[in-house]
Enzyme design. Structure first.
Site, PDB file in Angstrom:
ATOM      1  N   GLU A 217     -19.872  67.222  32.788  1.00  0.00           N
ATOM      2  CA  GLU A 217     -18.561  67.829  32.655  1.00  0.00           C
ATOM      3  C   GLU A 217     -18.247  68.660  31.395  1.00  0.00           C
ATOM      4  O   GLU A 217     -17.601  69.888  31.470  1.00  0.00           O
ATOM      5  CB  GLU A 217     -17.432  67.170  33.167  1.00  0.00           C
ATOM      6  CG  GLU A 217     -16.082  67.650  33.196  1.00  0.00           C
ATOM      7  CD  GLU A 217     -15.003  66.913  34.074  1.00  0.00           C
ATOM      8  OE1 GLU A 217     -15.307  66.017  34.846  1.00  0.00           O
ATOM      9  OE2 GLU A 217     -13.746  67.023  33.710  1.00  0.00           O
TER      10      GLU A 217
ATOM     11  N   ASP B 105     -17.129  63.725  35.390  1.00  0.00           N
ATOM     12  CA  ASP B 105     -16.074  62.454  35.666  1.00  0.00           C
ATOM     13  C   ASP B 105     -15.957  62.220  36.971  1.00  0.00           C
ATOM     14  O   ASP B 105     -16.073  62.896  37.818  1.00  0.00           O
ATOM     15  CB  ASP B 105     -14.651  62.879  34.862  1.00  0.00           C
ATOM     16  CG  ASP B 105     -14.872  63.253  33.669  1.00  0.00           C
ATOM     17  OD1 ASP B 105     -15.999  63.108  32.997  1.00  0.00           O
ATOM     18  OD2 ASP B 105     -13.823  63.584  32.965  1.00  0.00           O
TER      19      ASP B 105
ATOM     20  N   TYR C  39     -11.256  62.363  21.492  1.00  0.00           N
ATOM     21  CA  TYR C  39     -10.741  63.278  22.512  1.00  0.00           C
ATOM     22  C   TYR C  39      -9.322  62.991  22.983  1.00  0.00           C
ATOM     23  O   TYR C  39      -8.552  62.334  23.085  1.00  0.00           O
ATOM     24  CB  TYR C  39     -11.631  62.714  23.702  1.00  0.00           C
ATOM     25  CG  TYR C  39     -11.663  63.641  25.045  1.00  0.00           C
ATOM     26  CD1 TYR C  39     -12.234  64.701  25.346  1.00  0.00           C
ATOM     27  CD2 TYR C  39     -10.529  63.218  26.311  1.00  0.00           C
ATOM     28  CE1 TYR C  39     -11.960  65.477  26.118  1.00  0.00           C
ATOM     29  CE2 TYR C  39     -10.442  63.956  27.006  1.00  0.00           C
ATOM     30  CZ  TYR C  39     -11.064  65.145  27.371  1.00  0.00           C
ATOM     31  OH  TYR C  39     -11.137  66.157  28.233  1.00  0.00           O
TER      32      TYR C  39
END
Length: 711
Positions: free
Chosen positions: A8, A106, A313
């Site tokens: 992703e 994901d 993140y």
DNA sequence: GCAAGGTC
């Protein structure tokens, strides 16, 4: 044998590639990183998307109802997304001729669509038949290897469900927006960009409801009775808010001029447990309260810090710090900074983070990586330190707060007062962004008598509910399940851009209010969470194979079609009224000639300015340079609105000739300095009002009035 | 262009 793995985002492709082989080699194509390894004669290439690579777009823009749509590369639609092209090009080139494909995005509905579209449009339609799916919930080596060794087939119901989400949002949002904008254009030949959507419209509606509550609020008078005692002690009467004047008078009479007798003194110690680590929403909230950063700005800065490798993140909803992130090592690395070291050294071993309830399958809570940053600008530095100190304090000890509760009798009337002070700072030592109460405890005990200087009876009024600010609105959206952690800040900024709302304490103007009224009449569902809920059940049904995607979309088109026809039939009425509301929302004040001062746009200078509605009879104009906000506050000298501008924000009168600012400084105490604990004072500087620390010049903390009001 | 959703 050539196998291709599609991930992703770049970060996860790196982790997956390294987890699957020790022989992984990093390469790049058009600056896009990719990874290759060979095991047992099989070559594997690990490629990455950057979120969605494709977006829905009309196949024929001439149609009235935009019902025919298809996927196109994102960079074709949005010129700002040019960087996406390199990723698509890399996938196209490096996946060519592969024998096997693995969809490793994901494992959620959007990730499923991202990978599916990457396969279908970048790798070629036939790649889907050769594809399997990796299912993992964390990017740990263990999970990745397990998912790789146990591939599952792509769940096409899940794919369809995701595609349906995109299509439904597009059909409702784009078409209703278009019809509203067109109605104004056709009725008045003016262009006012209007919009509606499954998330933005209910969000606006929440704000309108609050606005109406405030407007309809009838303040009720009430009385507070207080006793001013010796030693500057103020005690409150037990009754609290008293809504009957007679009752208040009775109490006053009862008290007479007796002294106060202490009937009870209770000392207590309360624990204040450490804070929990940041997820995106709580970081946005805290950065708004502490620095006055908008949630969008916080998100951008956090993204930069992440890209530079300084923090983890940011788009996470987790408040957990699993051992696997290696927090011992991170703390050790942070200690290379002398300031951080003081705090890290003070932590008690063994280290155990105080975690929150919220989780996220894909990412841990936001934390520093341990790499110490260089070359950050002021705001990046501020946010970075907020994240670091929060991270450290999560491992801190409980703070202890002592409280004193005292009951008093003045004749038969009961009063009380309380005091708080810190007995042990604990984690608060590491987290300078919290207010701490440190009051002096008077030396009294049960049975003591205190002199009463005066019994006060204060008349007050009940207050309307507070307006939302960006941080509290994000919390509300989160609570209601509207939008996602990554989109909420953006949704709010769209409402500002469209000029439905204004101000730090969010106020809905006439346009925003009338837009909701209009939509309630023609498309009630889109104004509430109802549409989201309806979509949710439909998407679940597609996923469970109870209904097909095409069926859901066709049905939606029928319903939507009749909404759009309805708007079409009434478009002159709708257009005129919306334009009227738009004009009203542009009024910023009264002109000295009696007309309205209105925000206007100049095509010649491509900028905004304030002009008089009586133009051409009255030719008054005031400049509004870029970055200037017109405020609701009026200049105390001339009555025109105030403006704010510059960085840090300064205030002045709209009329440059009126003087730098139309307000005298109050030197009012507005809070406690987060850096040194002294008082924060609102004072007048050379460029207008600002908030400064009373400890100046020892402490040089300052912030703008806007940041303070944002609290 | 308009929506909402991923991501740099």
């Amino acid at each position: 044998m050539h196998e291709v793995i599609i991930c992703e985002k770049p970060k996860s492709s790196e982790k997956i590639a390294n987890a699957l082989s020790r022989n992984t080699i990093k390469n790049s194509y058009k600056k896009v990183p990719y990874y290759e390894f060979e095991e047992n004669g099989k070559k594997t290439t690990v490629l990455s998307a950057v979120g969605h690579l494709y977006s829905l777009s009309p196949t024929n823009s001439k149609q009235d109802k935009i019902f025919d749509i298809d996927w196109v590369p994102l960079y074709d639609k949005d010129k700002q997304k040019k960087y996406v092209k390199n990723y698509v090009d890399a996938i196209k080139k490096l996946a060519k001729g592969a024998d096997k494909f693995i969809h490793a995005c994901d494992y959620d509905i959007e990730g499923t669509v991202i990978g599916y579209n990457a396969l279908k449009y970048a790798c070629g339609e036939d790649s889907i038949d050769k594809a399997t799916r990796m299912k993992f919930s964390t990017l740990t080596k263990e999970d990745i290897v397990k998912a790789y060794e146990n591939p599952i087939p792509i769940d096409f119901h899940q794919v369809d469900s995701g595609i349906a989400r995109h299509v439904l949002d597009f059909l409702f949002g784009v078409n209703i927006s278009k019809y509203l904008t067109d109605s104004v254009r056709e009725a008045t030949s003016r262009y006012v960009q209007l919009s509606a959507g499954r998330v933005q419209t209910p969000t606006l509606s929440i704000l309108v409801d609050r606005e109406k509550e405030i407007k309809n609020f009838k303040p009720i008078p009430y009385w507070l009775i207080k006793a001013a005692l010796e030693d500057d002690i103020i005690a409150d009467h037990k009754a609290g808010k008293i809504f009957e004047r007679k009752e208040a008078d009775g109490i006053l009479a009862d008290c007479g001029d007796a002294d106060a007798v202490v009937t009870d003194v209770t000392l207590r110690e309360n624990k204040r447990t450490p804070p929990v680590p940041f997820d995106l929403g709580s970081l946005q909230s805290e950065a708004y309260g502490v620095f006055g950063f908008s949630p969008k700005r916080t998100q951008q800065i956090a993204q930069n810090l992440y890209t530079e490798g300084y923090t983890s993140y940011p788009r996470t909803s987790s408040q957990k710090l699993p051992k696997s992130i290696g927090y011992d090592k991170i703390l050790k690395q942070l200690s290379k900074n002398a300031e951080f070291k003081k705090h890290v050294d003070a932590l008690k071993k063994p280290l155990k983070p105080n975690e929150g309830k919220k989780t996220d399958e894909a990412h841990p809570a936001i934390h520093p990586t341990g790499t110490l940053p260089t070359g950050l600008d002021t705001n990046e530095q501020k946010l970075y330190e907020l994240i670091v100190y929060r991270f450290i304090s999560v491992f801190g000890e409980d703070a202890l707060q002592e409280s004193m509760k005292t009951k008093l009798n003045i004749n038969s009337q009961e009063f009380s007062f309380s005091r708080k002070r810190m007995a042990k700072m604990g984690w608060l030592e590491h987290y300078p962004f919290r207010k701490i109460e440190d009051e002096k405890f008077p030396d009294i005990k049960k049975g003591d008598t205190l002199k009463v200087n005066e019994i006060l009876c204060e008349e007050k009024e009940t207050k309307p509910p507070a307006r939302y600010n960006q941080a509290s609105l994000i919390r509300e959206l989160e609570k209601r399940g509207l939008g996602t952690k990554s989109t909420r800040a953006n949704i709010i900024s769209i409402l500002y851009d469209r000029k439905y709302i204004e101000g730090q304490k969010i106020q809905v103007n006439e346009l925003g209010e009338h837009l909701i009224d209009t939509l309630k009449e023609y498309s009630e569902d889109i104004t509430s969470e109802e549409l989201t809920r309806k979509f949710e059940t439909e998407l679940e049904d597609i996923m469970a194979d109870k209904i097909t995607k095409d069926n859901v979309i066709e049905e939606a088109k029928v319903g939507l079609s009749s909404i759009l026809d309805d708007i079409e039939k009434n478009k002159s009425k709708i257009g005129e009224k919306l334009y009227e509301a738009y004009q009203e929302s542009r009024i910023v004040g009264q002109c000295k000639c009696g007309g309205n001062l209105v925000m206007k746009y100049s095509y010649r200078t491509k900028g905004t300015f304030v002009g008089c509605s009586a133009y051409p009879k009255c030719k008054v104009t005031y400049p509004i340079p870029r970055g200037t906000n017109v405020l609701k506050t009026k200049c105390e000298k001339c009555g025109l609105p105030m403006i704010s501008f510059g960085k840090p924000r300064q205030r002045a009168c709209l009329d440059p000739k009126c003087g730098r600012n139309g307000k005298e400084s109050t030197n009012e105490v507005v809070g406690v300095c987060p850096q040194c604990g002294e008082q924060l004072i609102k004072r007048m500087g050379r460029y207008g009002e600002f908030i400064g620390c009373s400890g100046f010049p020892k402490c040089r903390f300052t912030k703008s009035v806007e940041e303070q009001e944002a609290k």
